[in-house]
Motif scaffolding. Structure first.
Motif: not given
Length: 600
Positions: A121, A553, A577
């Protein structure tokens, strides 16, 4: 097309020359980013849509994702077009900042300010710490395990003793999880809020739950104890411990409520700290109400202890007048005659006396995140008359400690208050990053940098500049350049106040512009305000919140605010995300294999 590119290149270099004195003050880590920011600003001062269409028709880059590397993109595109004309091998000119390096610098600067991102992420998660996390280390560990990367503590709430416990628990949780977690602290700033409202009666209501035909299906529950209740659902009735030790399960407690009605509470549970009692009828109880045990004359009656006053609000109807004053007297509702006509208008205080010298009649004023709007009619040194917007269809309620915005007014209030300067001493000693609220100008940033020097942490503590006013958005480039004198630095897009200040209809493109200006400067940005707020506070997200979290995001970090379901909110945001990382990086869209997605 080449001629237009030459114009853009010249404009970018001219902008750089114009700011040569400013560039000399920039931290070495940000020098290329500062130049690139100036090139980006010069590019955006031109309308290049026609050029973009022409480049797109040739299958070339349309400069739509050039934020990180403006000059390189311009020079490369010009070289390609010249190659088309001359049919010769391309010789690309170097600008000092490659496309790959621009991306790397953003990632490195984000890591320095906000700490490591989670595996799988790119976008980090910042979480505002609730007060209970100071006494509950397990809650901090749960938030970290759910995906929290960065801690946020708001100096507008609690005190240094609580802050120290929050930081201690965060450091311990990070050490146990073998994680690097940055501690950021918000200076409260010159937040303009409503003052106190006159307290209501000292009364609580025990309310039963009824079905659609009025039958009671669930009793009201009360916690009888000198201690606070173990569950928020219980109404707290403070009673002496010595009296409650005589109570047993099944005892019937008799009282007369404020309406003169005889009511019964039945003891259903007994614990070491108190008892739980149930009522099958609604009861209004005030401080001093007498309570006795039915058929137990040997147990003397007792009076219920201190109950906090009911929090009051002002009821404001469309078209009526509200008085806003600097004197700290508690606010009160309008006084009306027998026919309902207003004799004395409602009034409430304002926490910032400075505003009265800056506002003028005819300007707008907004309360409580824009829920209530009005027009200023008259202003004196310490008092103003406001007409509540007649366009509103219904009456609205205004409580204490609600935000006040003046979207048409330049109040001239500087960014650091005396409380901020005092709080900054604690931040300098304990935190990794200071978040500066209500930055309006580069001078505000200079004030913060001066205070960091006084506290001997200049260059040691990172800074996050919160952009939340129309003035800050207008001065954004100069604010960024002022902040880039130190390292590391980032920007928080405080979308709540910013939307109120600039208009809800404009916040969509404004948050986009701030994102890309930060990218041009190679600065990390934090997407903040009301992300998954329904989920964090009520346990269930809205579809609009999911879309908003998906858009977030593109930032380097997303901020969540506290709430009883905050751990659930972190988990869901972490999942969103991670999923979006397969599809999008900033403006760049990716195309993962569809077959793999269908198997999930």
């Amino acid at each position: 097309m080449i001629a237009k590119l030459d114009e853009l290149i010249s404009a970018a270099r001219e902008m750089e020359n114009r700011y040569s004195d400013v560039l000399e003050k920039i931290h070495p880590q940000y020098r290329k980013g500062a130049r690139n920011l100036l090139h980006y600003r010069a590019l955006r001062e031109n309308d290049i849509r026609s050029l973009q269409r022409q480049l797109g028709n040739l299958g070339l880059s349309r400069l739509a994702r050039a934020e990180n590397h403006v000059m390189t993109s311009l020079l490369t595109t010009r070289s390609i077009l010249r190659g088309f004309l001359k049919s010769k091998q391309l010789k690309l000119k170097r600008s000092g900042l490659s496309i790959k390096e621009g991306r790397k610098r953003v990632n490195a600067n984000a890591r320095a300010l906000l700490g490591q991102s989670s595996s799988g992420r790119r976008t980090r998660i910042m979480v505002t710490q609730p007060s209970e996390a100071a006494m509950n280390p397990r809650l901090v560990s749960e938030m970290m395990a759910a995906g929290m990367n960065t801690i946020r503590i708001n100096c507008a709430h609690d005190d240094p003793q609580v802050w120290e416990k929050l930081i201690h628990n965060a450091r311990k949780a990070a050490e146990k999880a073998r994680r690097q977690v940055k501690i950021t602290m918000d200076l409260a700033g010159p937040k303009i809020r409503t003052g106190a409202v006159a307290p209501g009666p000292q009364i609580v209501r025990l309310r039963t739950t009824k079905n659609l035909i009025g039958q009671v299906v669930k009793p009201a529950k009360a916690w009888l104890s000198p201690l606070h209740p173990p569950e928020a659902a219980y109404v707290h009735l403070p009673l002496p411990k010595s009296w409650m030790e005589n109570l047993e399960v099944g005892h019937r407690l008799i009282l007369t409520d404020t309406r003169g009605k005889n009511r019964v509470l039945i003891v259903t549970e007994k614990h070491s700290g108190g008892v739980v009692a149930e009522a099958w009828k609604n009861i209004y109880i005030t401080t001093g109400t007498e309570m006795r045990v039915e058929n137990k004359p040997e147990i003397s009656p007792v009076n219920i202890g201190y109950l906090p006053p009911v929090e009051q609000t002002l009821l404001l109807t469309p078209g009526e007048t509200l008085i806003l004053h600097a004197t700290p007297e508690p606010g009160e509702n309008a006084l009306r005659d027998a026919s309902g006509e207003v004799m004395i208008p409602a009034h409430i205080s304002c926490t910032s006396k400075e505003i009265f010298g800056g506002v003028k009649p005819g300007q707008r004023i907004l309360f409580d995140d824009g829920k209530i709007s009005g027009l200023i009619q008259k202003v004196d040194d310490d008092r103003m008359e406001i007409k509540i917007s007649p366009e509103s269809q219904e009456a609205a309620r205004l409580g204490a400690d609600k935000g006040i915005n003046f979207p048409d007014t330049n109040l001239g209030i500087r960014g650091l208050t005396e409380k901020d300067r005092e709080d900054l001493k604690f931040v300098a000693a304990h935190a990794d990053v200071v978040n500066m609220s209500f930055v309006n100008s580069p001078e505000d940033v200079e004030d913060l940098l001066d205070e960091l020097r006084k506290n001997e942490v200049y260059g040691k503590v990172g800074i996050i500049l919160k952009i939340e006013t129309k003035q800050a958005y207008s001065n954004l480039m100069d604010i960024l350049l002022a902040g880039m004198q130190t390292y590391p630095v980032g920007v928080m897009i405080a979308r709540g106040d910013l939307a109120i200040e600039t208009g809800w209809e404009n916040i969509g493109y404004i948050q986009e512009e701030i994102l890309w200006m930060c990218q041009a400067a190679h600065l990390p940005d934090i997407w903040a305000t009301q992300v998954l707020e329904n989920l964090a506070k009520k346990g269930l997200p809205s579809r609009a919140e999911i879309s908003d979290a998906t858009m977030a995001q593109r930032a380097e970090c997303v901020m969540l605010n506290k709430g009883p379901y905050i751990v659930n909110a972190i988990r869901l945001l972490d999942t969103i995300l991670r999923n979006m990382d397969e599809y999008q990086e900033k403006k760049t869209a990716y195309t993962p294999p569809m077959a793999g997605l269908l198997k999930r």
